[in-house]
Scaffold this motif. Structure first.
Motif, PDB file in Angstrom:
ATOM      1  N   ILE A   1       0.859  -1.269  -0.003  1.00  0.00           N
ATOM      2  CA  ILE A   1       0.096  -0.018  -0.064  1.00  0.00           C
ATOM      3  C   ILE A   1       0.892   1.128   0.115  1.00  0.00           C
ATOM      4  O   ILE A   1       0.830   2.219  -0.809  1.00  0.00           O
ATOM      5  CB  ILE A   1      -0.990  -0.076   1.332  1.00  0.00           C
ATOM      6  N   ARG A   2       1.872   1.262   0.851  1.00  0.00           N
ATOM      7  CA  ARG A   2       2.874   2.295   0.992  1.00  0.00           C
ATOM      8  C   ARG A   2       3.480   2.529  -0.561  1.00  0.00           C
ATOM      9  O   ARG A   2       3.837   3.634  -1.139  1.00  0.00           O
ATOM     10  CB  ARG A   2       3.994   2.068   1.870  1.00  0.00           C
ATOM     11  N   LEU A   3       3.884   1.491  -1.031  1.00  0.00           N
ATOM     12  CA  LEU A   3       4.541   1.360  -2.475  1.00  0.00           C
ATOM     13  C   LEU A   3       3.669   2.083  -3.574  1.00  0.00           C
ATOM     14  O   LEU A   3       4.076   2.788  -4.264  1.00  0.00           O
ATOM     15  CB  LEU A   3       4.991   0.131  -2.846  1.00  0.00           C
ATOM     16  N   ALA A   4       2.269   1.625  -3.213  1.00  0.00           N
ATOM     17  CA  ALA A   4       1.220   2.044  -4.224  1.00  0.00           C
ATOM     18  C   ALA A   4       1.155   3.650  -4.208  1.00  0.00           C
ATOM     19  O   ALA A   4       1.048   4.041  -5.449  1.00  0.00           O
ATOM     20  CB  ALA A   4       0.094   1.365  -3.990  1.00  0.00           C
ATOM     21  N   ARG A   5       1.021   4.006  -3.142  1.00  0.00           N
ATOM     22  CA  ARG A   5       0.711   5.565  -3.231  1.00  0.00           C
ATOM     23  C   ARG A   5       2.237   6.158  -3.613  1.00  0.00           C
ATOM     24  O   ARG A   5       2.012   7.457  -4.312  1.00  0.00           O
ATOM     25  CB  ARG A   5       0.592   5.828  -1.677  1.00  0.00           C
ATOM     26  N   ALA A   6       3.406   5.762  -3.219  1.00  0.00           N
ATOM     27  CA  ALA A   6       4.551   6.288  -3.590  1.00  0.00           C
ATOM     28  C   ALA A   6       4.682   6.137  -5.296  1.00  0.00           C
ATOM     29  O   ALA A   6       5.002   7.119  -6.006  1.00  0.00           O
ATOM     30  CB  ALA A   6       5.724   5.529  -3.001  1.00  0.00           C
ATOM     31  N   ARG A   7       3.976   5.267  -5.790  1.00  0.00           N
ATOM     32  CA  ARG A   7       4.072   4.820  -7.178  1.00  0.00           C
ATOM     33  C   ARG A   7       3.166   5.808  -7.904  1.00  0.00           C
ATOM     34  O   ARG A   7       3.762   6.689  -8.982  1.00  0.00           O
ATOM     35  CB  ARG A   7       3.901   3.499  -7.766  1.00  0.00           C
ATOM     36  N   ALA A   8       2.190   6.122  -7.163  1.00  0.00           N
ATOM     37  CA  ALA A   8       1.225   7.178  -7.863  1.00  0.00           C
ATOM     38  C   ALA A   8       1.848   8.631  -7.751  1.00  0.00           C
ATOM     39  O   ALA A   8       1.821   9.386  -8.773  1.00  0.00           O
ATOM     40  CB  ALA A   8       0.004   7.120  -6.925  1.00  0.00           C
TER      41      ALA A   8
ATOM     42  N   ALA B   1       4.960   9.390  -7.806  1.00  0.00           N
ATOM     43  CA  ALA B   1       5.829   9.513  -8.530  1.00  0.00           C
ATOM     44  C   ALA B   1       5.568   9.834 -10.008  1.00  0.00           C
ATOM     45  O   ALA B   1       6.174  10.733 -10.819  1.00  0.00           O
ATOM     46  CB  ALA B   1       6.784   8.458  -8.630  1.00  0.00           C
ATOM     47  N   MET B   2       4.503   9.148 -10.326  1.00  0.00           N
ATOM     48  CA  MET B   2       3.755   9.377 -11.669  1.00  0.00           C
ATOM     49  C   MET B   2       3.533  10.722 -12.026  1.00  0.00           C
ATOM     50  O   MET B   2       3.484  11.402 -13.046  1.00  0.00           O
ATOM     51  CB  MET B   2       2.755   8.090 -12.058  1.00  0.00           C
ATOM     52  N   LEU B   3       2.712  10.942 -10.961  1.00  0.00           N
ATOM     53  CA  LEU B   3       1.866  12.723 -11.104  1.00  0.00           C
ATOM     54  C   LEU B   3       3.295  13.778 -11.150  1.00  0.00           C
ATOM     55  O   LEU B   3       2.927  14.649 -11.934  1.00  0.00           O
ATOM     56  CB  LEU B   3       0.779  12.659 -10.120  1.00  0.00           C
ATOM     57  N   ALA B   4       4.014  13.481 -10.350  1.00  0.00           N
ATOM     58  CA  ALA B   4       5.206  14.390  -9.959  1.00  0.00           C
ATOM     59  C   ALA B   4       6.165  14.374 -11.209  1.00  0.00           C
ATOM     60  O   ALA B   4       6.616  15.411 -11.851  1.00  0.00           O
ATOM     61  CB  ALA B   4       5.933  14.239  -8.874  1.00  0.00           C
ATOM     62  N   ALA B   5       6.218  13.157 -12.105  1.00  0.00           N
ATOM     63  CA  ALA B   5       6.975  13.369 -13.274  1.00  0.00           C
ATOM     64  C   ALA B   5       6.367  14.092 -14.394  1.00  0.00           C
ATOM     65  O   ALA B   5       7.152  14.306 -15.246  1.00  0.00           O
ATOM     66  CB  ALA B   5       7.260  11.720 -13.577  1.00  0.00           C
ATOM     67  N   ALA B   6       5.143  14.209 -14.522  1.00  0.00           N
ATOM     68  CA  ALA B   6       4.424  14.595 -15.708  1.00  0.00           C
ATOM     69  C   ALA B   6       4.752  16.112 -15.460  1.00  0.00           C
ATOM     70  O   ALA B   6       4.528  16.924 -14.482  1.00  0.00           O
ATOM     71  CB  ALA B   6       2.865  14.334 -15.617  1.00  0.00           C
ATOM     72  N   GLY B   7       5.048  16.708 -16.782  1.00  0.00           N
ATOM     73  CA  GLY B   7       5.274  18.294 -17.020  1.00  0.00           C
ATOM     74  C   GLY B   7       3.874  18.832 -17.144  1.00  0.00           C
ATOM     75  O   GLY B   7       3.002  18.704 -16.796  1.00  0.00           O
ATOM     76  N   ALA B   8       3.957  19.906 -17.837  1.00  0.00           N
ATOM     77  CA  ALA B   8       2.584  20.773 -18.065  1.00  0.00           C
ATOM     78  C   ALA B   8       1.784  20.041 -18.984  1.00  0.00           C
ATOM     79  O   ALA B   8       0.675  20.174 -18.962  1.00  0.00           O
ATOM     80  CB  ALA B   8       3.345  22.277 -18.802  1.00  0.00           C
TER      81      ALA B   8
ATOM     82  N   LEU C   1      10.925   6.524  -8.402  1.00  0.00           N
ATOM     83  CA  LEU C   1      10.710   5.052  -7.874  1.00  0.00           C
ATOM     84  C   LEU C   1      11.790   4.338  -7.339  1.00  0.00           C
ATOM     85  O   LEU C   1      11.682   3.655  -6.458  1.00  0.00           O
ATOM     86  CB  LEU C   1       9.763   4.422  -9.048  1.00  0.00           C
ATOM     87  N   ALA C   2      13.003   4.527  -8.105  1.00  0.00           N
ATOM     88  CA  ALA C   2      14.124   3.832  -7.860  1.00  0.00           C
ATOM     89  C   ALA C   2      14.569   4.212  -6.180  1.00  0.00           C
ATOM     90  O   ALA C   2      14.954   3.394  -5.337  1.00  0.00           O
ATOM     91  CB  ALA C   2      15.180   3.911  -8.512  1.00  0.00           C
ATOM     92  N   ALA C   3      14.387   5.639  -5.927  1.00  0.00           N
ATOM     93  CA  ALA C   3      14.732   6.048  -4.546  1.00  0.00           C
ATOM     94  C   ALA C   3      13.850   5.390  -3.380  1.00  0.00           C
ATOM     95  O   ALA C   3      14.162   5.058  -2.612  1.00  0.00           O
ATOM     96  CB  ALA C   3      14.699   7.708  -4.504  1.00  0.00           C
TER      97      ALA C   3
ATOM     98  N   ALA D   1      15.083  -2.923  -9.657  1.00  0.00           N
ATOM     99  CA  ALA D   1      15.257  -2.077 -11.033  1.00  0.00           C
ATOM    100  C   ALA D   1      14.129  -2.177 -12.119  1.00  0.00           C
ATOM    101  O   ALA D   1      13.812  -1.265 -12.647  1.00  0.00           O
ATOM    102  CB  ALA D   1      16.574  -2.632 -11.533  1.00  0.00           C
ATOM    103  N   SER D   2      13.609  -3.538 -12.036  1.00  0.00           N
ATOM    104  CA  SER D   2      12.503  -3.765 -12.999  1.00  0.00           C
ATOM    105  C   SER D   2      11.372  -3.061 -12.423  1.00  0.00           C
ATOM    106  O   SER D   2      10.726  -2.424 -13.458  1.00  0.00           O
ATOM    107  CB  SER D   2      12.243  -5.255 -12.790  1.00  0.00           C
ATOM    108  N   LEU D   3      11.133  -3.009 -11.194  1.00  0.00           N
ATOM    109  CA  LEU D   3       9.941  -2.292 -10.806  1.00  0.00           C
ATOM    110  C   LEU D   3       9.946  -0.696 -11.039  1.00  0.00           C
ATOM    111  O   LEU D   3       8.837   0.229 -11.331  1.00  0.00           O
ATOM    112  CB  LEU D   3       9.415  -2.411  -9.403  1.00  0.00           C
ATOM    113  N   ALA D   4      11.108  -0.044 -11.160  1.00  0.00           N
ATOM    114  CA  ALA D   4      11.430   1.351 -11.377  1.00  0.00           C
ATOM    115  C   ALA D   4      11.241   1.545 -12.755  1.00  0.00           C
ATOM    116  O   ALA D   4      10.525   2.490 -12.967  1.00  0.00           O
ATOM    117  CB  ALA D   4      12.951   1.740 -10.980  1.00  0.00           C
ATOM    118  N   ARG D   5      11.676   0.419 -13.626  1.00  0.00           N
ATOM    119  CA  ARG D   5      11.384   0.904 -14.941  1.00  0.00           C
ATOM    120  C   ARG D   5      10.019   0.672 -15.531  1.00  0.00           C
ATOM    121  O   ARG D   5       9.381   1.072 -16.351  1.00  0.00           O
ATOM    122  CB  ARG D   5      12.182  -0.167 -15.925  1.00  0.00           C
ATOM    123  N   HIS D   6       9.303  -0.066 -14.702  1.00  0.00           N
ATOM    124  CA  HIS D   6       7.888  -0.612 -14.954  1.00  0.00           C
ATOM    125  C   HIS D   6       6.933   0.179 -15.194  1.00  0.00           C
ATOM    126  O   HIS D   6       6.028   0.348 -16.176  1.00  0.00           O
ATOM    127  CB  HIS D   6       7.422  -1.396 -13.717  1.00  0.00           C
ATOM    128  N   ALA D   7       7.109   1.546 -14.588  1.00  0.00           N
ATOM    129  CA  ALA D   7       5.881   2.530 -14.424  1.00  0.00           C
ATOM    130  C   ALA D   7       6.310   3.266 -16.052  1.00  0.00           C
ATOM    131  O   ALA D   7       5.089   3.951 -16.566  1.00  0.00           O
ATOM    132  CB  ALA D   7       6.282   3.635 -13.603  1.00  0.00           C
TER     133      ALA D   7
END
Length: 359
Positions: A212-219, A221-228, A312-314, A346-352
């Protein structure tokens, strides 16, 4: 089969009758005893008690099973079994052990308010999973909505990536725990997109709270990575090879378009920058190919969120990865994960940011 532990109601809407034995003949002998008891009994015996008695009487593997919601259905199924006939709703153990069991965990987009509500109502022991994600309970199981506007608002709250992924983690691990309580064990597991994380958790890579913690961190990270430009995702009614051909025919090609989800031989999801996806959709329309825009927060599994890999890697570096109890297939490679913590991280970091090779 009724559980010996506490249930959330005196009776379930239906009962699973699982007849066990070293051979099918053993199970049929048990069916005969159960049929005789039902026919001769003058008292009303709850289905729950009959299902529990059947489960605890036999030894060995489950040889045949069926579901009954009332005594008439129970009697009918037992009669069919004892005639040696095939009947709708009756399942037999195969004569050979050629088949294997795979657990498949769904990804974002499959969530809905109230999902698996009955499982939590009738099996209170599963509340421990809800408690692991307490902050999401009211989003997954909101109060009853009495109008379309309220229902739409509840769906929107759960569509938010930061809620959808933890919610799926909770519900999928509850379903897994329930199946495990029956003694079931998969030979292998896989998941679609986010579902792969749940598949890894089922195999022992990490516990439910960590998932659950990883799920929230993944979400996040995805939203933070998106630009404008958060990009778009579009489901296309074509398999990947033919879709690739059509997109290659666009002059100059829409360079940012990624075949993000290889879902089936007749459906592929494309993802990427807004202008590139719109150009791809124009090409699809010109070739009479059906497509549908997906309601996602950003262009998952594309370079639009490339920065998510490092974020995600972090996060993954802070998580202990345990040994896998069974093979878990990876979306990135379409092969089983190497049972090594560093390689799984490493695989889970690339996964997203990589395509989901689901087919």
């Amino acid at each position: 089969a009724a559980s010996a532990t506490g249930l959330g109601a005196d009776c379930l809407p239906a009962e699973l009758f699982a007849l066990r034995g070293e051979t099918r003949a053993d199970a049929l002998a048990l069916a005969q005893r159960l049929s005789n008891f039902v026919a001769q009994s003058t008292a009303t015996v709850p289905l729950r008690d009959l299902a529990a008695a059947a489960w605890h009487t036999g030894d060995g593997a489950v040889q045949c099973s069926f579901v009954a919601a009332d005594m008439a259905t129970l009697s009918r199924h037992l009669a069919t079994l004892l005639r040696g006939a095939e009947g709708a709703g009756i399942h037999y153990r195969p004569d050979t052990a050629a088949g294997k069991v795979a657990y498949l965990f769904s990804g974002q987009g499959s969530q809905y308010p109230g999902m698996l509500r009955e499982l939590f109502v009738y099996f209170p022991a599963l509340h421990r999973v809800l408690n692991a994600g307490r902050e999401y309970q009211d989003i997954v199981f909101p109060p009853t909505a009495y109008d379309e506007a309220a229902q739409r608002q509840q769906r929107l709250r759960l569509t938010d990536t930061r809620a959808a992924q933890p919610a799926l983690a909770m519900v999928e691990m509850a379903a897994f725990g329930w199946l495990t309580s029956f003694g079931l064990r998969p030979d292998m597991a896989a998941g679609h997109s986010f579902g792969e994380l749940a598949a890894l958790a089922s195999a022992g890579a990490f516990d439910t709270a960590t998932l659950i913690r990883l799920a929230r961190a993944r979400a996040d990270a995805m939203l933070a990575a998106a630009g404008a430009d958060h990009g778009l995702m579009v489901a296309v009614a074509l398999g990947a090879p033919r879709l690739q051909e059509l997109l290659a025919a666009v002059p100059g090609g829409p360079p940012g378009v990624v075949l993000a989800n290889h879902n089936s031989p007749v459906q592929t999801v494309i993802s990427g920058p807004t202008t590139d996806i719109e150009a791809a959709c124009a090409q699809l329309t010109a070739n009479a190919v059906a497509w549908k825009r997906l309601d996602t927060a950003c262009a998952f599994h594309s370079q639009v969120i490339a920065r998510a890999e490092a974020l995600l890697a972090a996060e993954l570096a802070t998580i202990d990865i345990g040994p896998l109890k069974w093979p878990v297939y990876a979306n990135v490679s379409a092969l089983p994960h190497v049972d090594d913590p560093a390689q799984i991280r490493a695989s889970l970091a690339r996964h997203a940011v990589s395509p989901v090779r689901f087919v």
